[in-house]
Write a protein that holds these residues in place. Sequence first.
Motif: not given
Length: 391
Positions: A18-23, A6-16, A33-35
């Motif tokens: 797959x980006x997701x958002x959960x409500x 659970x990290x801010x997508x704006x701060x996530x490393x490029x190779x961290x 981000x998930x593997x």
Amino acid sequence: MSGVSFVSLADAAPDAGIPIVILSFAGESLEAVVQRNVTILDLKRELAARFELTVFDFQICVVGDDAPAHDSMLVNKWYNLEVGSSPADVENAEPVSFCMVKVPMTLERYEENSLQDWRDIAGMLENSDLSDSEVLCHLKAFLSKHAALINWQSSCIAGSPNLKPLLRYAVESFSNTDARQQCVDELLNWGARVHIRHEQGFLIDIAKARGSAFVGYLELKKNEFKQHEKEALQTWRNVSSKLCGECPQPVSDEEEMTRIVRDFCAKYPEMVNFQNNHAVEFMTDQPHGYFGYAPLLAFAGAHACRRRHGGYSDDANTRKASIEELLRRGARVDVQHGGRTTLAWMKSEGSLLLDWLQEQQSSHMPSRISFDFIRRPSPQAPAAERQCSLQ
């Protein structure tokens, strides 16, 4: 490693990842981000821990979809990323939005849902059109949620008398072991019994009659697991006879009976929903008690049997703590045996716990104790220790 951060997508490393958002339920937007190998069930576990829930309390849906995402699905399914996609492809992927949908999970509803899950995975196991690896993915997700059903015997068809365990679905119709070898090994690792029977006979005998390619492998495993399975069955019958009072020394002390049940479940968690009887034919091991192939919970509700054999009367707390212990271990209420359901038998037996147990069915399902299975091989058949743990 959970594979979920659970990290801010704006701060996530490029190779961290797959980006997701959960409500969340409250409308809070969580970024993560998930593997690539993370499933919906993996994501649910992380969210459950974060919000102090269980994975049974909610579903996950993709925003815009009506149906919940299946637990065995990979989160990356909604990204259409090719195998070998570059980090740049992942980084530039538009985040998919998921939402948490709260589902009030009563014990009755859980049993209905898990029965359907059981039937789904049983159908997949016997379906020769599905590959072993494809079914394995679904099987792992199922066992991670419903480990206590590893030796439960039921049918894909409601009302069918042909009850059988998942292992039988995986072996009886295949002429090539490669078709289900991974699934069979997964079931065995979770504690599936090789020496198991129901009305139609022993699993291995049925596999032989059907020409299954797994007969030789099952016979090897039967020998390897012989000591553990023998001890587990003997202990199960000792517990079942004490629960219903049909033994030389009935247990009237409820604390002592609860301790016996608790110790059994801790040592043999794979036997919580095992169906058998302590009254059996010596040569065939076939039950002749009127309960038939019954689970431990049914013996705990056998009021009339205890009165006949124990010489004492139940009160409102007799075997209540034992049943609570079984429920926490995943014991099912909706079991058919001897021509009736467990609840119908409890009514017939005059159990003073019938109303209470029906109340439990309409209440929130009890918190579950972790499934920690260890099978030590027989001395005469040395092999690696089998262990499976689910917190």
